[in-house]
Write a protein that holds these residues in place. Structure first.
Motif, PDB file in Angstrom:
ATOM      1  N   ASN A  70      14.830  38.506  60.596  1.00  0.00           N
ATOM      2  CA  ASN A  70      14.258  38.887  59.301  1.00  0.00           C
ATOM      3  C   ASN A  70      15.418  38.959  58.330  1.00  0.00           C
ATOM      4  O   ASN A  70      16.536  39.220  58.716  1.00  0.00           O
ATOM      5  CB  ASN A  70      13.561  40.260  59.402  1.00  0.00           C
ATOM      6  N   ASP A 191       9.035  43.779  54.055  1.00  0.00           N
ATOM      7  CA  ASP A 191       9.689  43.291  52.835  1.00  0.00           C
ATOM      8  C   ASP A 191      10.105  44.480  51.961  1.00  0.00           C
ATOM      9  O   ASP A 191      10.454  44.315  50.798  1.00  0.00           O
ATOM     10  CB  ASP A 191       8.738  42.356  52.069  1.00  0.00           C
ATOM     11  N   HIS A 267      13.815  41.155  47.808  1.00  0.00           N
ATOM     12  CA  HIS A 267      12.469  41.515  48.258  1.00  0.00           C
ATOM     13  C   HIS A 267      11.534  41.333  47.061  1.00  0.00           C
ATOM     14  O   HIS A 267      11.982  41.184  45.926  1.00  0.00           O
ATOM     15  CB  HIS A 267      12.449  42.953  48.775  1.00  0.00           C
ATOM     16  N   LYS A 302      10.286  34.682  46.724  1.00  0.00           N
ATOM     17  CA  LYS A 302       9.301  35.695  47.086  1.00  0.00           C
ATOM     18  C   LYS A 302       7.907  35.303  46.615  1.00  0.00           C
ATOM     19  O   LYS A 302       6.934  35.519  47.313  1.00  0.00           O
ATOM     20  CB  LYS A 302       9.675  37.079  46.526  1.00  0.00           C
TER      21      LYS A 302
END
Ligand SMILES: [Zn+2]
Length: 604
Positions: A70, A191, A267, A302
């Motif tokens: 991640n 996230d 994020h 994103k």
């Protein structure tokens, strides 16, 4: 909104606490039917986090997965830190638990719901990591939270328990009056970075949005007012450039350690940024450039998102050809945002462009690895050999330059009616806002052709999918610039060392026939000390200070762990660097075109 609310601190021992939760409050402590996590932070000295997952009733057999990656495009196998896993039913009776592979577990007899508990060691610093220590906790939740494979898209809640005295929580996650954080699904949850500790917070409103600035650092190392003033300019510039603000609240989390610092992580509603304390004392430029980059990611990657990154596969690599765009063009935008915010001037921007061109042209691999291939190969970046100049280019580096020449090409093709801004806004409107993902480079080409009404096949096949030399002067002529090659005699230490993120500095290449080779330096050696100082971030500057004829003293550790001290004389080599210069004569038309280009706006 302020999430600094204090939490009732539990002083019960873990076993007792777990038993009580299991026996009495399992169904009331958390929202009904949602997957409920409790993260216990009592063992900060040991960097141990105890996680409890309450699964609602459902299938008898369930599988739980801990992501293998991640944040960084790199498989990191977070399961290596899981000490043990237990499972029981809601009455506390053990249920069958079985490890399927290093990162996946299966439970049986879970039809009435189940409670899964495990302990995980959490001490990786940096914006991509998860760390719990007596100073604070910073959590990349994907690194510590397993998800039920059949319920990854289900809503869930997270509660933090036994938080050390005086610590507060900052996260973009929504907080319920009951003290739980909630997320619509696991992807949204992970996230959302979480900072828990004794940070300073300063909030501001700008362009209709609310911004939270969280700084966890020594108060003497930064000036909050200066940071906030710079952030205000950056967010205003970015929002006006994109003509969009797809959030109400956005959170900046900063750490300023002395020593190694990891950079930034984007994020959808926040960013976590780590910068060296000494570096930001000298100038806020490292902070503003990383911040502009990460902030722009809230659109690019994103929301304007390549199809190849969706759905995220937490069990293995997600291969994408689009990182040249998602990362590189984010760097292009970072420069434009800083110029529009008044934080970067023309001279410094051109100096930076020259350095980026130099970096690309010096790597022999620019003739063998395309920007798309570099994107696919991101997953190899953890390996020293891969980072060698003859093996790879950087999709950040070439991607930023591609963003710049794509901007210039779009201006030419549209006769000044469109620019990179229109391409990005088109992608935002036609992909992001419509809930569509874009088809990697094809999707970028579709957008660029839509705003120019021109055929850009050749640009994409030569420079994005291909490895043709970029004719810089052709691209720069309309803005009155050219690229000049300059040959310098440079000191040559005879080796190339590189660091993988926050890892040690290792020798990636030794120049054949050099004094470094004669001294016994070998590829794979770890550099422990350089000129008597512990090797680290500053070693690069240490090397840059040396001149031909100076003696270099290096302590290295071999692959077998044997340390030895090596000494050799710095040699010299011819090195070409590139500078962006004015043409001998710059016309008024070229000037006008340049002004629009630097502002990131279409000329007409
Ligand atoms: Zn980035």
């Amino acid at each position: 909104m302020n999430l600094h609310s204090g939490y009732a601190r539990r002083t019960l021992r873990l076993a007792l606490w777990a038993a009580i939760l299991a026996a009495s409050s399992a169904s009331t402590a958390h929202s009904q039917a949602a997957v409920a996590y409790t993260i216990d932070l009592a063992s900060s000295e040991q960097h141990l986090v105890d996680v409890q997952i309450i699964l609602p009733p459902g299938a008898a057999q369930r599988e739980l997965q801990l992501p293998v990656w991640n944040a960084l495009y790199q498989v990191r196998d977070f399961a290596q830190y899981v000490n043990w896993v237990h499972a029981k039913d809601r009455s506390g009776k053990p249920v069958f638990l079985h490890e399927l592979n290093t990162s996946r577990w299966k439970i049986e007899g879970a039809q009435g719901g189940a409670i899964v508990e495990y302990q995980i060691y959490v001490d990786s610093p940096g914006p991509f990591g998860a760390q719990l220590n007596p100073h604070h906790a910073f959590l990349n939740l994907a690194q510590i939270l397993m998800y039920p494979v059949d319920a990854r898209s289900a809503p869930l809640s997270v509660r933090f328990s036994r938080i050390p005295e005086g610590w507060h929580i900052a996260t973009p996650l929504a907080l319920t009056p009951g003290g739980e954080f909630t997320a619509a699904n696991y992807d949204r949850l992970v996230d959302s970075p979480v900072e828990i500790g004794n940070f300073e917070e300063s909030d501001f409103d700008e362009s209709g949005g609310h911004f939270r600035v969280i700084v966890d650092a020594e108060p003497a190392d930064y000036d909050m007012a200066k940071i906030v003033a710079a952030l205000q300019k950056i967010v205003a510039a970015a929002i006006s450039w994109m003509n969009d603000r797809p959030f109400d609240t956005y959170t900046f989390i900063y750490h300023f350690p002395h020593g190694q610092a990891g950079g930034g992580m984007e994020h959808a509603f926040s960013t976590a940024i780590e910068l060296n304390a000494e570096a930001i004392k000298q100038s806020l430029y490292p902070l503003t450039s990383v911040t502009a980059h990460e902030f722009f990611h809230l659109w690019n990657v994103k929301r304007i998102r390549p199809q190849t990154l969706e759905p995220v596969d937490y069990t293995r690599e997600n291969y994408t050809r689009a990182l040249w765009f998602s990362e590189g063009v984010t760097s292009t935008a970072e420069e434009t945002i800083q110029i529009r915010a008044g934080l970067l001037d023309e001279k410094r921007y051109f100096d930076g462009l020259g350095q980026e061109i130099t970096e690309l042209e010096r790597r022999p691999a620019h003739l063998t690895q395309s920007a798309e291939e570099s994107s696919l190969d991101a997953w190899l970046e953890g390996n020293g050999y891969y980072r060698r100049p003859e093996r790879s280019i950087s999709y950040y580096n070439k991607g930023e330059l591609l963003g710049m020449i794509l901007d210039l090409s779009v201006r030419e093709a549209s006769h000044g009616h469109a620019s990179l801004r229109e391409v990005l806004q088109w992608m935002n409107e036609n992909y992001a806002k419509k809930g569509r993902f874009f088809n990697d480079s094809e999707g970028v080409r579709e957008a660029a052709e839509a705003v120019t009404h021109a055929d850009l096949t050749s640009f994409f096949s030569k420079y994005v999918a291909g490895t043709e030399e970029i004719p810089w002067d052709d691209f720069f002529r309309p803005v009155g610039l050219r690229v000049q090659a300059i040959t310098n005699t440079m000191p040559d230490a005879g080796f190339i060392a590189s660091r993988n993120f926050d890892g040690p500095m290792s020798v990636a290449a030794v120049t054949p026939g050099s004094d470094a080779e004669h001294s016994g330096l070998q590829v794979g050696d770890t550099v422990v000390e350089l000129q008597g100082k512990t090797a680290g971030q500053e070693s690069r500057q240490e090397l840059d200070r040396l001149k031909p004829g100076d003696t270099l003293i290096v302590k290295v550790r071999s692959r077998r762990g044997v340390e030895r001290e090596l000494k050799w004389k710095i040699g010299s080599r011819q090195e070409i660097s590139y500078e962006v210069k004015d043409l001998d004569e710059v016309t008024a038309g070229q000037r006008a075109c340049r002004v629009a280009w630097l502002k990131g706006e279409a000329q007409k």
